[in-house]
Design an enzyme around this catalytic site. Structure first.
Site, mmCIF file in Angstrom:
data_model
loop_
_atom_site.group_PDB
_atom_site.id
_atom_site.type_symbol
_atom_site.label_atom_id
_atom_site.label_comp_id
_atom_site.label_asym_id
_atom_site.label_seq_id
_atom_site.Cartn_x
_atom_site.Cartn_y
_atom_site.Cartn_z
ATOM 1 C CB CYS A 2 -0.885 0.028 1.231
ATOM 2 S SG CYS A 2 -1.902 -1.425 1.406
ATOM 3 N NE ARG A 27 4.859 1.927 -1.079
ATOM 4 C CZ ARG A 27 5.688 2.074 -0.051
ATOM 5 N NH1 ARG A 27 6.744 2.833 -0.175
ATOM 6 N NH2 ARG A 27 5.456 1.474 1.087
ATOM 7 C CD1 TRP A 76 -0.017 -5.601 -3.534
ATOM 8 C CD2 TRP A 76 -0.120 -6.544 -1.516
ATOM 9 N NE1 TRP A 76 0.523 -6.856 -3.629
ATOM 10 C CE2 TRP A 76 0.472 -7.458 -2.413
ATOM 11 C CE3 TRP A 76 -0.293 -6.927 -0.184
ATOM 12 C CZ2 TRP A 76 0.890 -8.717 -2.022
ATOM 13 C CZ3 TRP A 76 0.132 -8.187 0.202
ATOM 14 C CH2 TRP A 76 0.718 -9.070 -0.715
ATOM 15 C CG ASN A 102 0.133 1.978 3.895
ATOM 16 O OD1 ASN A 102 -0.904 1.987 3.237
ATOM 17 N ND2 ASN A 102 1.256 2.509 3.482
ATOM 18 N N GLY A 103 -0.840 -1.375 6.679
ATOM 19 C CA GLY A 103 -0.562 -2.275 7.801
ATOM 20 C C GLY A 103 -1.802 -3.065 8.191
ATOM 21 C CD GLU A 487 19.861 -10.573 -7.670
ATOM 22 O OE1 GLU A 487 19.308 -11.185 -6.741
ATOM 23 O OE2 GLU A 487 19.394 -9.523 -8.157
ATOM 24 C CE LYS A 491 16.616 -8.995 -9.974
ATOM 25 N NZ LYS A 491 17.028 -8.468 -8.714
ATOM 26 C CD GLU A 494 12.443 -9.748 -9.150
ATOM 27 O OE1 GLU A 494 11.596 -9.416 -8.321
ATOM 28 O OE2 GLU A 494 13.647 -9.484 -9.004
ATOM 29 C CG HIS A 510 24.968 -33.956 -5.553
ATOM 30 N ND1 HIS A 510 25.374 -35.129 -4.954
ATOM 31 C CD2 HIS A 510 26.096 -33.226 -5.741
ATOM 32 C CE1 HIS A 510 26.686 -35.095 -4.776
ATOM 33 N NE2 HIS A 510 27.142 -33.953 -5.252
ATOM 34 C CE LYS A 609 12.562 -1.353 -5.433
ATOM 35 N NZ LYS A 609 13.533 -2.218 -6.126
HETATM 36 O O1 M6R Z 1 13.865 -3.734 0.326
HETATM 37 P P1 M6R Z 1 14.576 -5.043 0.544
HETATM 38 O O2 M6R Z 1 15.961 -5.011 -0.002
HETATM 39 O O3 M6R Z 1 14.552 -5.485 1.973
HETATM 40 O O4 M6R Z 1 13.745 -6.074 -0.293
HETATM 41 C C1 M6R Z 1 14.053 -7.435 -0.273
HETATM 42 C C2 M6R Z 1 13.361 -8.172 -1.385
HETATM 43 O O5 M6R Z 1 11.972 -8.042 -1.267
HETATM 44 C C3 M6R Z 1 13.795 -7.678 -2.768
HETATM 45 O O6 M6R Z 1 15.171 -7.750 -2.938
HETATM 46 C C4 M6R Z 1 13.099 -8.504 -3.872
HETATM 47 O O7 M6R Z 1 13.556 -9.824 -3.840
HETATM 48 C C5 M6R Z 1 13.338 -7.867 -5.248
HETATM 49 N N1 M6R Z 1 12.114 -7.847 -5.988
HETATM 50 C C6 M6R Z 1 14.343 -8.572 -6.067
HETATM 51 O O8 M6R Z 1 14.525 -8.019 -7.321
#
Ligand code: M6R
Length: 614
Positions: A2, A27, A76, A102-103, A487, A491, A494, A510, A609
């Site tokens: 949110c 976000r 959200w 929010n929350g 990583e 990427k 996602e 394995h 985000k």
């Molecule tokens: O804001 P943060 O670095 O704590 O966020 C952690 C993850 O949510 C963030 O890195 C997420 O995995 C990204 N979408 C990766 O690209």
């Protein structure tokens, strides 16, 4: 997650609120809405609906808005589906109060039952609506709206942030924060409230960070802040944030992710400039007592989520190489429930771009509960993690808007590498000569990063176009580039919505080897390093089974080129810095495949985000 925007000033509130909501779209959200005080009719007008801010804009088109105070929200969904009824703002039955939230209000069911008995009618399935009815109920006995707002909050349990407005005092916003981001932007004759500074960056860089359990009344020309429990006024200083409006805008770039990938050479340059003075590594933010702690620690527990977790995994290899300090790495969601016994000689290192990730904040609380020194590496100034950890180091990557993290990751790796070298120096594990050799290599990184982006993007783009329909990708790496494999795969999945799995290359036999056929793409991260020959063995085994080898290796490595269907070369660099370069082609690959598939690169489906709920 949110997003909240509030405005009070002399201008029409609606366009400012809409612009603020647009800048928070990154976000992640599923519905949006706003409410403002209608000067002409002396009432609160509210517009909301499921879907993007553009739908809200169409709802509002052609309507004359005469109000200079308002609140807005991107939701959200947590309690109730993303529908118009559940979208914020929520109003009480008489239309006296409006609230965005929010929350989560944990005791909302009990409160709701009680309010229903008292005749309040609920129109939504949200926990938020409870807050606005409760505010109204408390106002029957209070002599000021602020007091009824405070009383309502005292009856709610959970972690939340609110911005509200009341019909009888239409000159101010009522604001509250607990464990959810919320800050006040100070303009000239106008003030702002937002869950994220990007919402008001076009107007001001001066902010007040609200602390937990602080409540504020925000007027157009002043702000009053109170402690929730005592109700007493408190004084808070404003600070200047060094983010610019341009940094938070896409400009001519096709996507934020594209822009942020291309900003990496500058981010690395800035990081090095700030952290290295002559031959010394400098930590401006750390106090002498924090530096003393760093000398004494005997174990590091690195904790984080997602991409930041991969930076922590890479940091283990850096700390191992430079310091000899034992390091363990956990995802925050595991650490917080792990019941690990910590000691006074431990340091819990928390890494986060946003500084608002719920699991990482919970991990911080657990570490603090056990009385352990906590150091946060954070990108967003004034974020919860930055304020609550014992010490903080900022990454200075600038605002990262694309959901897929890129520049924040390389900035984290850079800071972690420098921290490892620094700890090595102060503990006499690294000689002066070695330290200057490390730093000389570090200084080459911005140039090398730029070279990769400038010289390899076209090739990666064409590889991406030929691979875009392949159904499965495996990413393999060893040593410090094992986290790079994780990583790269994160990427890729996602933003391309294609299955991708990162694996330690030594584990291939394995299990994953069973997947190899002529349709499987295997991304092999194989720069020349101590594990190079082992990677070459992996590549032989993949080729023998007709897998498609896509390798990232040292520039001009003819042996690797001969064994790869696709190859991207990177400049030779010391091993502890290599993840900063090897990840760049992987970011580009994910980006170009996502573009070729026509996906929403900056706002991938189902993702937010910053993940501010567990
Ligand atoms: O804001 P943060 O670095 O704590 O966020 C952690 C993850 O949510 C963030 O890195 C997420 O995995 C990204 N979408 C990766 O690209």
């Amino acid at each position: 997650m949110c997003g909240i925007v509030g405005y009070v000033g002399k201008k029409e509130a609606v366009p400012i609120l809409l612009q603020g909501l647009e800048s928070l779209e990154y976000r992640g959200y599923d519905s949006s809405g706003l409410a403002y005080f209608d000067e002409a009719q002396k009432k609160i007008d509210c517009f909301k609906g499921a879907g993007p801010v553009s739908c809200l804009k169409s709802q509002l088109a052609g309507i004359h808005h005469s109000g200079c105070i308002g609140i807005a929200h991107t939701r959200w969904a947590t309690h109730g589906a993303p529908t118009q009824e559940n979208a914020h703002p929520h109003l009480d039955n008489k239309g006296y109060f409006a609230i965005v939230h929010n929350g989560i209000i944990e005791n909302y069911k009990l409160l709701k039952q009680d309010l229903e008995k008292r005749g309040y009618q609920f129109k939504s399935q949200t926990d938020t609506e409870t807050a606005v009815h409760l505010w109204h109920a408390k106002n029957e006995h209070a002599d000021a709206i602020r007091e009824s707002f405070r009383q309502a909050i005292l009856h709610m349990e959970g972690q939340f942030a609110f911005v509200g407005m009341g019909l009888d005092e239409p000159d101010r916003l009522f604001v509250f924060r607990r464990s959810n981001p919320l800050l006040i932007g100070l303009g000239r004759g106008e003030n702002f409230v937002a869950s994220d500074a990007t919402a008001f960056l076009p107007y001001t860089n001066r902010v007040i960070y609200l602390g937990d359990d602080e409540l504020a009344e925000v007027f157009k020309d002043h702000v009053r802040i109170y402690n929730l429990k005592s109700g007493r006024l408190i004084h808070k200083k404003s600070v200047h944030i060094d983010w610019s409006q341009e940094q938070a805008q896409k400009g001519n770039a096709p996507h934020f992710m594209f822009k942020e990938i291309h900003e990496q050479p500058e981010v690395l340059k800035k990081t090095l400039k700030q952290r290295i003075k002559n031959t010394q590594i400098i930590w401006n933010e750390l106090r002498p007592k924090d530096l003393d702690k760093l000398k004494q620690i005997e174990r590091i527990l690195a904790v984080s989520c997602g991409t930041a977790y991969h930076a922590c995994l890479a940091s283990k290899y850096m700390f191992d190489a430079c310091t000899g300090i034992p390091v363990s790495v956990d995802v925050s969601s595991e650490f917080r429930y792990s019941e690990q016994q910590l000691t006074r000689k431990d340091m819990v290192l928390l890494v986060s771009q946003s500084g608002e990730t719920a699991d990482t904040l919970a991990a911080l609380n657990e570490a603090k509960r056990q009385g352990v020194f906590t150091l946060a590496i954070v990108n967003v100034r004034g974020s919860s993690l930055a304020r609550e950890a014992d010490a903080v180091i900022y990454t200075h990557a600038g605002p990262e808007i694309g959901v897929a993290s890129t520049k924040a990751y390389t900035a984290q790796l850079m800071v972690l590498a420098l921290l490892a070298i620094y700890l090595g120096i102060i503990r006499n594990k690294i000689s002066k000569k070695d330290a200057s050799a490390f730093l000389a290599q570090a200084r080459k990184l911005p140039k090398y990063c730029l070279q990769i982006i400038q010289k390899k993007s076209a090739a990666v783009k064409s590889y991406a176009e030929s691979l875009k329909d392949k159904p499965n990708f495996i990413y393999l790496g060893r040593g410090i580039n094992f986290p790079t494999a994780l990583e790269g795969a994160l990427k890729f999945k996602e933003i391309t919505y294609t299955h991708a799995h990162g694996y330690a290359a030594g584990e291939m036999k394995h299990g994953p080897i069973a997947l190899i056929d002529d349709q499987l793409v295997v991304i092999c991260i194989a720069p020349q390093s101590k594990t190079y020959e082992k990677m070459m063995n992996n590549i032989e085994e993949i080729s023998a089974r007709k897998g498609i080898v896509f390798s990232i290796g040292t520039e001009d490595d003819q042996r690797l080129i001969a064994k790869s269907r696709f190859f991207v070369g990177i400049p030779r660099i010391l091993e502890i810095f290599s993840p900063i370069l090897t990840v760049i082609p992987l970011q580009l690959l994910a980006y170009y495949v996502a573009v070729a598939k026509g996906n929403e690169v900056d706002k991938p489906r189902n993702l937010a985000k910053s993940v501010t709920v567990e």
